[in-house]
Design a protein around this motif. Structure first.
Motif, mmCIF file in Angstrom:
data_model
loop_
_atom_site.group_PDB
_atom_site.id
_atom_site.type_symbol
_atom_site.label_atom_id
_atom_site.label_comp_id
_atom_site.label_asym_id
_atom_site.label_seq_id
_atom_site.Cartn_x
_atom_site.Cartn_y
_atom_site.Cartn_z
ATOM 1 N N GLN A 1 0.879 -1.178 0.000
ATOM 2 C CA GLN A 1 0.000 0.000 0.000
ATOM 3 C C GLN A 1 0.910 1.219 0.000
ATOM 4 O O GLN A 1 1.555 1.530 0.995
ATOM 5 N N PRO A 2 1.010 1.920 -1.115
ATOM 6 C CA PRO A 2 2.020 2.968 -1.226
ATOM 7 C C PRO A 2 1.669 4.226 -0.449
ATOM 8 O O PRO A 2 0.502 4.583 -0.301
ATOM 9 N N ASP A 3 2.724 4.863 0.041
ATOM 10 C CA ASP A 3 2.620 6.225 0.544
ATOM 11 C C ASP A 3 3.674 7.015 -0.231
ATOM 12 O O ASP A 3 3.490 7.296 -1.400
ATOM 13 N N GLU A 4 4.814 7.320 0.366
ATOM 14 C CA GLU A 4 5.850 8.053 -0.364
ATOM 15 C C GLU A 4 6.509 7.189 -1.439
ATOM 16 O O GLU A 4 6.903 7.691 -2.490
ATOM 17 N N HIS A 5 6.649 5.898 -1.140
ATOM 18 C CA HIS A 5 7.267 4.986 -2.114
ATOM 19 C C HIS A 5 6.164 4.364 -2.966
ATOM 20 O O HIS A 5 5.403 3.519 -2.502
ATOM 21 N N LYS A 6 6.077 4.791 -4.215
ATOM 22 C CA LYS A 6 4.981 4.351 -5.084
ATOM 23 C C LYS A 6 5.231 2.982 -5.683
ATOM 24 O O LYS A 6 4.289 2.248 -5.975
ATOM 25 N N GLY A 7 6.498 2.631 -5.906
ATOM 26 C CA GLY A 7 6.808 1.358 -6.532
ATOM 27 C C GLY A 7 7.789 1.537 -7.668
ATOM 28 O O GLY A 7 8.614 2.461 -7.659
ATOM 29 N N PHE A 8 7.724 0.638 -8.650
ATOM 30 C CA PHE A 8 8.628 0.704 -9.801
ATOM 31 C C PHE A 8 8.558 2.084 -10.459
ATOM 32 O O PHE A 8 7.484 2.580 -10.759
ATOM 33 N N GLU A 9 9.729 2.671 -10.704
ATOM 34 C CA GLU A 9 9.789 3.926 -11.454
ATOM 35 C C GLU A 9 10.064 3.675 -12.939
ATOM 36 O O GLU A 9 10.045 4.608 -13.738
ATOM 37 N N LYS A 10 10.315 2.420 -13.272
ATOM 38 C CA LYS A 10 10.617 2.041 -14.652
ATOM 39 C C LYS A 10 10.178 0.592 -14.817
ATOM 40 O O LYS A 10 10.418 -0.250 -13.951
ATOM 41 N N MET A 11 9.514 0.287 -15.934
ATOM 42 C CA MET A 11 9.053 -1.069 -16.207
ATOM 43 C C MET A 11 9.141 -1.357 -17.705
ATOM 44 O O MET A 11 8.998 -0.453 -18.518
ATOM 45 N N GLY A 12 9.368 -2.622 -18.027
ATOM 46 C CA GLY A 12 9.329 -3.032 -19.423
ATOM 47 C C GLY A 12 10.485 -2.547 -20.271
ATOM 48 O O GLY A 12 10.449 -2.645 -21.496
ATOM 49 N N GLU A 13 11.516 -2.016 -19.634
ATOM 50 C CA GLU A 13 12.724 -1.574 -20.335
ATOM 51 C C GLU A 13 13.909 -2.337 -19.764
ATOM 52 O O GLU A 13 13.859 -2.829 -18.636
ATOM 53 N N PRO A 14 15.013 -2.462 -20.530
ATOM 54 C CA PRO A 14 16.164 -3.181 -20.009
ATOM 55 C C PRO A 14 16.569 -2.699 -18.617
ATOM 56 O O PRO A 14 16.638 -1.504 -18.356
ATOM 57 N N GLY A 15 16.808 -3.676 -17.734
ATOM 58 C CA GLY A 15 17.200 -3.357 -16.366
ATOM 59 C C GLY A 15 16.040 -3.213 -15.406
ATOM 60 O O GLY A 15 16.251 -2.884 -14.240
ATOM 61 N N SER A 16 14.811 -3.481 -15.875
ATOM 62 C CA SER A 16 13.654 -3.295 -14.999
ATOM 63 C C SER A 16 12.686 -4.470 -15.100
ATOM 64 O O SER A 16 12.796 -5.333 -15.979
ATOM 65 N N TYR A 17 11.723 -4.477 -14.186
ATOM 66 C CA TYR A 17 10.702 -5.517 -14.157
ATOM 67 C C TYR A 17 9.912 -5.541 -15.458
ATOM 68 O O TYR A 17 9.555 -4.498 -16.010
ATOM 69 N N ALA A 18 9.629 -6.762 -15.945
ATOM 70 C CA ALA A 18 8.900 -6.889 -17.203
ATOM 71 C C ALA A 18 7.606 -7.692 -17.069
ATOM 72 O O ALA A 18 6.611 -7.364 -17.711
ATOM 73 N N TRP A 19 7.613 -8.735 -16.234
ATOM 74 C CA TRP A 19 6.461 -9.652 -16.207
ATOM 75 C C TRP A 19 6.629 -10.616 -15.035
ATOM 76 O O TRP A 19 7.705 -10.683 -14.445
ATOM 77 N N ALA A 20 5.573 -11.349 -14.695
ATOM 78 C CA ALA A 20 5.659 -12.353 -13.637
ATOM 79 C C ALA A 20 4.638 -13.447 -13.879
ATOM 80 O O ALA A 20 3.579 -13.212 -14.482
ATOM 81 N N GLU A 21 4.963 -14.641 -13.409
ATOM 82 C CA GLU A 21 4.068 -15.785 -13.536
ATOM 83 C C GLU A 21 4.074 -16.619 -12.267
ATOM 84 O O GLU A 21 5.134 -16.850 -11.677
ATOM 85 N N VAL A 22 2.887 -17.071 -11.866
ATOM 86 C CA VAL A 22 2.753 -18.016 -10.770
ATOM 87 C C VAL A 22 2.942 -19.417 -11.341
ATOM 88 O O VAL A 22 2.211 -19.833 -12.237
ATOM 89 N N PHE A 23 3.933 -20.135 -10.844
ATOM 90 C CA PHE A 23 4.141 -21.530 -11.223
ATOM 91 C C PHE A 23 3.594 -22.411 -10.099
ATOM 92 O O PHE A 23 4.011 -22.269 -8.944
ATOM 93 N N THR A 24 2.661 -23.302 -10.420
ATOM 94 C CA THR A 24 2.000 -24.104 -9.390
ATOM 95 C C THR A 24 1.598 -25.467 -9.926
ATOM 96 O O THR A 24 1.285 -25.605 -11.117
ATOM 97 N N ARG A 25 1.609 -26.469 -9.058
ATOM 98 C CA ARG A 25 1.111 -27.791 -9.419
ATOM 99 C C ARG A 25 -0.388 -27.917 -9.151
ATOM 100 O O ARG A 25 -1.006 -28.902 -9.531
ATOM 101 N N GLU A 26 -0.941 -26.946 -8.470
ATOM 102 C CA GLU A 26 -2.363 -26.962 -8.132
ATOM 103 C C GLU A 26 -3.029 -25.691 -8.670
ATOM 104 O O GLU A 26 -3.419 -24.802 -7.902
ATOM 105 N N PRO A 27 -3.149 -25.588 -10.004
ATOM 106 C CA PRO A 27 -3.666 -24.355 -10.597
ATOM 107 C C PRO A 27 -5.064 -23.987 -10.143
ATOM 108 O O PRO A 27 -5.406 -22.813 -10.062
ATOM 109 N N GLY A 28 -5.880 -24.998 -9.828
ATOM 110 C CA GLY A 28 -7.237 -24.704 -9.380
ATOM 111 C C GLY A 28 -7.257 -23.852 -8.122
ATOM 112 O O GLY A 28 -8.106 -22.965 -7.975
ATOM 113 N N LYS A 29 -6.313 -24.118 -7.212
ATOM 114 C CA LYS A 29 -6.249 -23.341 -5.969
ATOM 115 C C LYS A 29 -5.857 -21.893 -6.243
ATOM 116 O O LYS A 29 -6.474 -20.964 -5.704
ATOM 117 N N ALA A 30 -4.827 -21.708 -7.058
ATOM 118 C CA ALA A 30 -4.385 -20.343 -7.373
ATOM 119 C C ALA A 30 -5.454 -19.597 -8.159
ATOM 120 O O ALA A 30 -5.720 -18.416 -7.910
#
Length: 272
Positions: A121-150
């Motif tokens: 829950q952001p206040d002064e720190h909002k989060g990523f200041e850069k995304m989808g460019e080299p050197g920054s966060y691009a994507w994420a995936e949940v890997f699970t053996r029980e997909p129904g639960k997730a």
């Protein structure tokens, strides 16, 4: 950067016994620079790409021996309310909502199939200041053996819509069970969910794979291995980019992707 929508990935950090070693590794592989350690908050140290905040590293708490791993945080306008949704949906709170100075409020949780994640829950720190460019966060995936639960849990906690990826005629996608969660419409995908198959050793628990963008996937893999890290999958071409799954020398898993090298047609999606 504008405010992150509820349920959108907004930050990532990792705990390392050897923080200086981690800084040297990620400086070379991802081109990061690092700010001053914040002694008031357990020597939490922000990483930057081109002067923009992209992640953080931190040593274990005194007496703690948690394995090195990346933690992805999802945005929430009310961490306490999200905590209640997590419990009601069958998840587990590992760390109750905690205010972090004037930066914001965090919690750490585990979804029912076992993947650990954070809420911010952001206040002064909002989060990523850069995304989808080299050197920054691009994507994420949940890997699970029980997909129904997730699959049942995630839309109860965050305002997600969901689509299923159709395998089509691609033999490499035959039998693949993959879903995409989005916020505010299919044009805003925020998270993937992949069913783990027998290629994954049985001792590997459910986890969230964080992808960092790089200018050259093969070079990032070479640098990873040169530092003593390991390659687990790839490099592989895809319609989304050329990517590989690796672990750093301290065992933290992540993926690198060059989103400029796309091969093949985008897969078809259907409402799940």
């Amino acid at each position: 950067m504008s405010e992150f929508k509820e349920g959108a990935p907004c930050w990532a950090d990792a705990m390392f016994a050897d923080v200086e070693g981690a800084k040297a590794f990620y400086a070379d592989v991802l081109g990061w620079t690092f700010g001053e350690a914040s002694s008031e908050f357990g020597n939490y140290t922000q990483a930057y790409s081109g002067g923009k905040a992209v992640a953080a590293v931190v040593p274990p708490m005194p007496g703690g021996e948690a394995p090195s791993q990346w933690c992805l945080y999802f945005a929430s306008p009310d961490a306490a309310a999200t905590a209640e949704k997590i419990k009601a949906a069958g998840g587990e709170l590992i760390m109750e909502p905690m205010q972090v100075g004037t930066f914001g409020t965090m919690l750490i949780a585990k979804e029912p199939s076992g993947a650990v994640f954070g809420v911010w829950q952001p206040d002064e720190h909002k989060g990523f200041e850069k995304m989808g460019e080299p050197g920054s966060y691009a994507w994420a995936e949940v890997f699970t053996r029980e997909p129904g639960k997730a699959d049942a849990f995630l839309p109860k906690v965050f305002p997600y819509g969901v689509q299923k990826m159709e395998p089509g005629d691609d033999p490499e996608m035959a039998g693949m069970d993959f879903k995409i969660f989005h916020v505010g419409g299919p044009e805003n995908p925020v998270l993937g969910r992949m069913k783990m198959n027998d290629d994954f050793p049985p001792e590997i628990p459910s986890y969230i794979q964080v992808y960092f963008a790089v200018p050259d996937c093969d070079e990032a893999v070479r640098k990873t291995q040169a530092h003593g890290g390991k390659l687990h999958f790839g490099p592989m071409d895809s319609p989304f980019g050329r990517f590989a799954a690796v672990t750093d020398p301290q065992g933290a898993a992540f993926a690198v992707i060059d989103m400029t090298k796309t091969v093949g047609e985008m897969p078809k999606l259907s409402n799940a």
